[in-house]
Design a protein around this motif. Structure first.
Motif, PDB file in Angstrom:
ATOM      1  N   ASP A 249       0.891  -1.168  -0.047  1.00 60.07           N
ATOM      2  CA  ASP A 249      -0.040   0.171   0.041  1.00 60.07           C
ATOM      3  C   ASP A 249       0.952   1.212   0.031  1.00 60.07           C
ATOM      4  OD1 ASP A 249      -2.166   1.763   0.145  1.00 60.07           O
ATOM      5  OD2 ASP A 249      -2.935   0.966   2.211  1.00 60.07           O
ATOM      6  N   LEU A 250       0.888   1.896  -1.253  1.00 57.76           N
ATOM      7  CA  LEU A 250       1.683   3.279  -1.165  1.00 57.76           C
ATOM      8  C   LEU A 250       0.906   4.433  -0.799  1.00 57.76           C
ATOM      9  CD1 LEU A 250       4.006   3.115  -4.392  1.00 57.76           C
ATOM     10  CD2 LEU A 250       4.495   2.778  -2.000  1.00 57.76           C
ATOM     11  N   ASP A 251      -0.527   4.122  -0.487  1.00 55.67           N
ATOM     12  CA  ASP A 251      -1.330   5.131  -0.066  1.00 55.67           C
ATOM     13  C   ASP A 251      -1.205   5.586   1.391  1.00 55.67           C
ATOM     14  OD1 ASP A 251      -3.199   7.277   0.215  1.00 55.67           O
ATOM     15  OD2 ASP A 251      -4.639   6.285  -0.904  1.00 55.67           O
ATOM     16  N   THR A 252      -0.166   6.091   1.565  1.00 54.26           N
ATOM     17  CA  THR A 252       0.193   6.311   3.144  1.00 54.26           C
ATOM     18  C   THR A 252      -0.462   6.925   3.938  1.00 54.26           C
ATOM     19  OG1 THR A 252       1.887   8.008   2.590  1.00 54.26           O
ATOM     20  CG2 THR A 252       2.677   6.054   2.611  1.00 54.26           C
ATOM     21  N   ARG A 253      -1.303   7.959   3.406  1.00 56.40           N
ATOM     22  CA  ARG A 253      -2.553   8.707   4.123  1.00 56.40           C
ATOM     23  C   ARG A 253      -3.758   7.801   4.324  1.00 56.40           C
ATOM     24  NH1 ARG A 253      -1.818  14.483   1.322  1.00 56.40           N
ATOM     25  NH2 ARG A 253       0.171  14.465   2.104  1.00 56.40           N
TER      26      ARG A 253
ATOM     27  N   VAL B 196       3.229  -2.300   4.093  1.00 59.29           N
ATOM     28  CA  VAL B 196       2.735  -0.687   4.017  1.00 59.29           C
ATOM     29  C   VAL B 196       4.160  -0.155   4.117  1.00 59.29           C
ATOM     30  CG1 VAL B 196       1.472   1.032   5.097  1.00 59.29           C
ATOM     31  CG2 VAL B 196       0.907  -1.113   5.472  1.00 59.29           C
ATOM     32  N   ILE B 197       4.373   1.128   3.339  1.00 60.74           N
ATOM     33  CA  ILE B 197       5.317   1.846   3.460  1.00 60.74           C
ATOM     34  C   ILE B 197       4.956   2.955   4.677  1.00 60.74           C
ATOM     35  CG2 ILE B 197       6.895   3.416   2.202  1.00 60.74           C
ATOM     36  CD1 ILE B 197       7.180   0.535   1.411  1.00 60.74           C
ATOM     37  N   GLN B 198       5.439   2.769   5.561  1.00 61.40           N
ATOM     38  CA  GLN B 198       5.317   4.090   6.729  1.00 61.40           C
ATOM     39  C   GLN B 198       5.681   5.289   6.353  1.00 61.40           C
ATOM     40  OE1 GLN B 198       3.202   3.315   8.914  1.00 61.40           O
ATOM     41  NE2 GLN B 198       3.155   0.984   8.697  1.00 61.40           N
TER      42      GLN B 198
ATOM     43  N   ASN C 295      13.997  10.642   1.247  1.00 62.52           N
ATOM     44  CA  ASN C 295      15.074   9.630   1.088  1.00 62.52           C
ATOM     45  C   ASN C 295      14.843   8.492   1.998  1.00 62.52           C
ATOM     46  OD1 ASN C 295      16.917  10.575  -0.631  1.00 62.52           O
ATOM     47  ND2 ASN C 295      17.823  11.982   0.902  1.00 62.52           N
ATOM     48  N   ASN C 296      14.242   8.489   3.035  1.00 64.26           N
ATOM     49  CA  ASN C 296      14.063   7.462   4.025  1.00 64.26           C
ATOM     50  C   ASN C 296      12.986   6.563   3.445  1.00 64.26           C
ATOM     51  OD1 ASN C 296      15.799   8.089   5.845  1.00 64.26           O
ATOM     52  ND2 ASN C 296      14.561   9.449   7.124  1.00 64.26           N
ATOM     53  N   GLU C 297      11.721   7.336   3.019  1.00 66.25           N
ATOM     54  CA  GLU C 297      10.724   6.410   2.613  1.00 66.25           C
ATOM     55  C   GLU C 297      11.158   5.610   1.321  1.00 66.25           C
ATOM     56  OE1 GLU C 297       7.288   9.177   2.002  1.00 66.25           O
ATOM     57  OE2 GLU C 297       7.162   9.272   4.197  1.00 66.25           O
ATOM     58  N   LEU C 298      12.100   6.199   0.529  1.00 67.29           N
ATOM     59  CA  LEU C 298      12.538   5.670  -0.603  1.00 67.29           C
ATOM     60  C   LEU C 298      13.196   4.359  -0.379  1.00 67.29           C
ATOM     61  CD1 LEU C 298      12.809   5.944  -3.728  1.00 67.29           C
ATOM     62  CD2 LEU C 298      15.005   7.100  -3.404  1.00 67.29           C
ATOM     63  N   LYS C 299      14.159   4.512   0.541  1.00 67.88           N
ATOM     64  CA  LYS C 299      15.131   3.330   0.942  1.00 67.88           C
ATOM     65  C   LYS C 299      14.063   2.387   1.593  1.00 67.88           C
ATOM     66  CE  LYS C 299      18.619   5.315   3.080  1.00 67.88           C
ATOM     67  NZ  LYS C 299      19.318   5.852   4.553  1.00 67.88           N
TER      68      LYS C 299
ATOM     69  N   LEU D 102      12.229   0.494  -1.587  1.00 72.80           N
ATOM     70  CA  LEU D 102      13.075  -0.244  -2.309  1.00 72.80           C
ATOM     71  C   LEU D 102      13.575  -1.437  -1.631  1.00 72.80           C
ATOM     72  CD1 LEU D 102      15.392   2.388  -4.103  1.00 72.80           C
ATOM     73  CD2 LEU D 102      13.637   0.903  -5.033  1.00 72.80           C
ATOM     74  N   GLY D 103      13.852  -1.364  -0.157  1.00 76.44           N
ATOM     75  CA  GLY D 103      14.175  -2.586   0.614  1.00 76.44           C
ATOM     76  C   GLY D 103      12.878  -3.584   0.439  1.00 76.44           C
ATOM     77  N   VAL D 104      11.938  -3.149   0.769  1.00 74.07           N
ATOM     78  CA  VAL D 104      10.772  -4.040   0.845  1.00 74.07           C
ATOM     79  C   VAL D 104      10.309  -4.641  -0.664  1.00 74.07           C
ATOM     80  CG1 VAL D 104       8.054  -4.217   1.008  1.00 74.07           C
ATOM     81  CG2 VAL D 104       9.377  -2.611   2.816  1.00 74.07           C
ATOM     82  N   VAL D 105      10.351  -4.091  -1.644  1.00 74.89           N
ATOM     83  CA  VAL D 105      10.037  -4.402  -2.774  1.00 74.89           C
ATOM     84  C   VAL D 105      11.338  -5.506  -3.450  1.00 74.89           C
ATOM     85  CG1 VAL D 105       9.969  -3.566  -5.423  1.00 74.89           C
ATOM     86  CG2 VAL D 105       8.860  -2.406  -3.783  1.00 74.89           C
ATOM     87  N   THR D 106      12.481  -5.270  -3.108  1.00 71.11           N
ATOM     88  CA  THR D 106      13.479  -6.073  -3.433  1.00 71.11           C
ATOM     89  C   THR D 106      13.378  -7.554  -2.816  1.00 71.11           C
ATOM     90  OG1 THR D 106      14.999  -4.206  -3.509  1.00 71.11           O
ATOM     91  CG2 THR D 106      16.038  -6.365  -3.575  1.00 71.11           C
ATOM     92  N   GLN D 107      12.980  -7.378  -1.601  1.00 69.61           N
ATOM     93  CA  GLN D 107      12.945  -8.534  -0.773  1.00 69.61           C
ATOM     94  C   GLN D 107      11.304  -9.241  -1.347  1.00 69.61           C
ATOM     95  OE1 GLN D 107      11.946  -7.897   3.418  1.00 69.61           O
ATOM     96  NE2 GLN D 107      10.905  -9.835   3.502  1.00 69.61           N
TER      97      GLN D 107
END
Ligand SMILES: Nc1ncnc2c1ncn2[C@@H]1O[C@H](COP(=O)(O)OP(=O)(O)OP(=O)(O)O)[C@@H](O)[C@H]1O
Ligand SMILES: [Mg+2]
Length: 302
Positions: A47-51, A80-82, A94-98, A101-106
């Motif tokens: 879920d990228l709709d963080t709101r 969910v990307i917090q 930067n933090n959300e991007l990291k 990418l971490g979640v998606v790669t895994q």
């Protein structure tokens, strides 16, 4: 930029996107999720709709309903990307991007399909997700107001005069994707909330979308009708693909449920996902058989 190489990438990535809000992204992606789970695939959802986090709430509701009433309902591995609350926007991004990418790669390495729901507005994560998609699904309400996020229509001729912001975003995502790993994005526009009567607007929209699809390089899928069932199942986390007779025995609109299910099935067929249900089932049966074997094959039964 998207930087996962072909070697690492295994899952087929499906993104549901449209810069316009309320077009049916979450409803559509939830139905596709359940269809793929029912067909026996390993599915991760994001879920990228963080709101709003409606996709997460939909899945939570399903889990709560299943537990409360003792039903065995299929559930994806959901992420969910917090939101990051750093003081500076650049740090937040930067933090959300990291994190993303971490979640998606895994999850790409561990699943057959990754399904990503995006918010109804532009943003850097939303754009990045578009550039990772193998299949992009854009639900569109059957209205020229919604059409306008894709293209602008000449009021006299009805021809498409110019591409709009979201169409240009997808074009850029395709370009980024080609540079990153040579991958191709299959873009499918789905007409949603179609009225069940034929109207002049319905026919005109069909013609406009047809001519736009040639300019955009997208395909048009069978549409989904406006139906109460697509609205009322959210609190229980159910979809038109579930066995509603068993799960909701008091329900009165059986024929509408069946029609809704048929529409969703036609939509999924028109997506042309890399699905071969039979071979998947055969594979599972083979895996189950092999798992039970404790002796080498040539000694079985001896
Ligand atoms: N085919 C349909 N028939 C009836 N109602 C629908 C249909 N599709 C979606 N809806 C309803 O329309 C509203 C918007 O749907 P949904 O939340 O799926 O859209 P969205 O694009 O994800 O919205 P957002 O941009 O806010 O995330 C919801 O109330 C949903 O229940
Ligand atoms: Mg949504």
């Amino acid at each position: 930029m998207f930087n996962v190489t072909n070697n690492q990438k295994q899952a087929h990535v499906i993104v549901c996107g449209n810069e316009k809000g309320g077009t049916g992204k979450t409803t559509t992606i939830m139905h596709i999720t359940i269809a793929l789970l029912n067909a026996g695939y390993k599915v991760a959802t994001l879920d990228l709709d963080t709101r709003q986090q409606s996709f997460s709430r939909y899945i939570d509701n399903r889990s709560i309903f299943a537990t409360r009433f003792g039903f065995d309902l299929s559930l994806p591995n959901h992420f969910v990307i917090q939101r990051d609350h750093s003081d500076y926007v650049s740090d937040q991004e930067n933090n959300e991007l990291k994190n993303f990418l971490g979640v998606v790669t895994q999850i790409q390495a561990e699943h057959d399909f990754v399904l990503i729901d995006t918010p109804g507005h532009d943003g850097y994560l939303m754009r990045l997700a578009h550039s990772m998609a193998d299949t992009l699904i854009t639900p569109l309400n059957d209205s020229y107001v919604d059409f306008d996020v894709l293209g602008q229509i000449d009021p006299d001729t009805g021809n498409v005069d110019a591409l709009s912001h979201y169409a240009r975003t997808v074009r850029e995502a395709r370009r980024q994707r080609r540079i990153a790993d040579g991958g191709l994005l299959d873009w499918i526009v789905v007409r949603n909330r179609l009225t069940q009567i034929n109207s002049r607007n319905k026919a005109a929209m069909y013609n406009s979308l047809n001519s736009l699809s040639m300019q955009l390089g997208c395909r048009l899928a069978e549409g989904i009708s406006e139906r109460v069932v697509f609205r009322e199942l959210f609190p229980k986390g159910l979809t038109a693909l579930d066995d509603l007779d068993k799960l909701l025995p008091d329900t009165r609109s059986k024929s509408s449920h069946l029609s809704a299910r048929q529409e969703v099935r036609s939509l999924i067929a028109s997506l042309k996902l890399p699905i071969d249900e039979l071979s998947k089932k055969r594979q599972q049966a083979r895996d189950a058989f092999l798992e039970k074997q404790t002796k080498p094959v040539d000694t079985i039964g001896m």
